[in-house]
Write a protein that holds these residues in place. Sequence first.
Motif, PDB file in Angstrom:
ATOM      1  N   LEU A 279       0.831  -1.203   0.000  1.00 56.61           N
ATOM      2  CA  LEU A 279       0.000   0.000   0.000  1.00 56.61           C
ATOM      3  C   LEU A 279       0.867   1.256   0.000  1.00 56.61           C
ATOM      4  O   LEU A 279       0.638   2.174  -0.788  1.00 56.61           O
ATOM      5  CB  LEU A 279      -0.934   0.001   1.209  1.00 56.61           C
ATOM      6  CG  LEU A 279      -1.836   1.225   1.378  1.00 56.61           C
ATOM      7  CD1 LEU A 279      -2.719   1.453   0.166  1.00 56.61           C
ATOM      8  CD2 LEU A 279      -2.680   1.081   2.633  1.00 56.61           C
ATOM      9  N   ALA A 280       1.876   1.289   0.851  1.00 50.59           N
ATOM     10  CA  ALA A 280       2.766   2.452   0.917  1.00 50.59           C
ATOM     11  C   ALA A 280       3.517   2.653  -0.401  1.00 50.59           C
ATOM     12  O   ALA A 280       3.705   3.792  -0.842  1.00 50.59           O
ATOM     13  CB  ALA A 280       3.748   2.294   2.076  1.00 50.59           C
ATOM     14  N   GLN A 281       3.926   1.568  -1.045  1.00 47.29           N
ATOM     15  CA  GLN A 281       4.614   1.660  -2.340  1.00 47.29           C
ATOM     16  C   GLN A 281       3.706   2.272  -3.399  1.00 47.29           C
ATOM     17  O   GLN A 281       4.116   3.157  -4.153  1.00 47.29           O
ATOM     18  CB  GLN A 281       5.085   0.277  -2.800  1.00 47.29           C
ATOM     19  CG  GLN A 281       6.245  -0.270  -2.024  1.00 47.29           C
ATOM     20  CD  GLN A 281       6.537  -1.740  -2.366  1.00 47.29           C
ATOM     21  OE1 GLN A 281       5.717  -2.427  -2.977  1.00 47.29           O
ATOM     22  NE2 GLN A 281       7.705  -2.205  -1.948  1.00 47.29           N
ATOM     23  N   VAL A 282       2.466   1.805  -3.443  1.00 47.63           N
ATOM     24  CA  VAL A 282       1.515   2.319  -4.431  1.00 47.63           C
ATOM     25  C   VAL A 282       1.156   3.776  -4.125  1.00 47.63           C
ATOM     26  O   VAL A 282       1.034   4.602  -5.033  1.00 47.63           O
ATOM     27  CB  VAL A 282       0.261   1.422  -4.512  1.00 47.63           C
ATOM     28  CG1 VAL A 282      -0.805   2.036  -5.400  1.00 47.63           C
ATOM     29  CG2 VAL A 282       0.638   0.035  -5.015  1.00 47.63           C
ATOM     30  N   ASP A 283       1.018   4.109  -2.846  1.00 46.74           N
ATOM     31  CA  ASP A 283       0.754   5.501  -2.465  1.00 46.74           C
ATOM     32  C   ASP A 283       1.895   6.410  -2.938  1.00 46.74           C
ATOM     33  O   ASP A 283       1.656   7.493  -3.480  1.00 46.74           O
ATOM     34  CB  ASP A 283       0.609   5.628  -0.943  1.00 46.74           C
ATOM     35  CG  ASP A 283      -0.691   5.042  -0.412  1.00 46.74           C
ATOM     36  OD1 ASP A 283      -1.631   4.834  -1.207  1.00 46.74           O
ATOM     37  OD2 ASP A 283      -0.747   4.785   0.803  1.00 46.74           O
ATOM     38  N   ALA A 284       3.131   5.967  -2.735  1.00 45.80           N
ATOM     39  CA  ALA A 284       4.294   6.754  -3.150  1.00 45.80           C
ATOM     40  C   ALA A 284       4.331   6.891  -4.671  1.00 45.80           C
ATOM     41  O   ALA A 284       4.639   7.969  -5.204  1.00 45.80           O
ATOM     42  CB  ALA A 284       5.580   6.117  -2.624  1.00 45.80           C
TER      43      ALA A 284
END
Length: 183
Positions: A148-153
């Motif tokens: 999730l954090a990767q996609v948000d970034a």
Amino acid sequence: MIRTLDLVFSLLGLIIGLPVLLALYVVGLFDTGSPIFRQQRVGRYKKPFVLIKFRTMSKDTASVASHLASYSSITKFGRFLRRTKLDELPQLWNVLKGEMSLVGPRPGLFNQEQLTLEREKRGVYDVRPGITGLAQLNDIDMSTPEKLAQVDAEMMKTMSLVNYFRYIFKTVCGGGSGDRIIK
């Protein structure tokens, strides 16, 4: 520019959507007795804010991320609200106040420590959280914090006016399934 669009669209949404908001509120009174759900979330620069939604679960449900809640705690009306994404409409108030954007990373809970750490590493808290975004449209929820954090970034790096409108359009047209709930 995006903040200006957020202001205009959230204000218009609240004004035009007022009859729908009121109708959902009244039905929610009969469903749970308390149709508005408020929960402290992690905002921009990790500043806390109170997220407002229509309640989709019974009032006695523990305050945890959706993927940790039991499916049985969702009311019949709540299932309808989640399926149609109408439970998100009150967040237009959060957008109008400047706590959120229409498009951005979904705001997590402070007790989601792994998600908070992963987002912090990637600078995700430098932007306002959003009602919808790339992760939601790709069915990536808070049960997979690193992904999730990767996609948000990734969304933050590629944000443009075209993507802003693309994410909103796809959400309104039914894209994404929302947070997973244990059945």
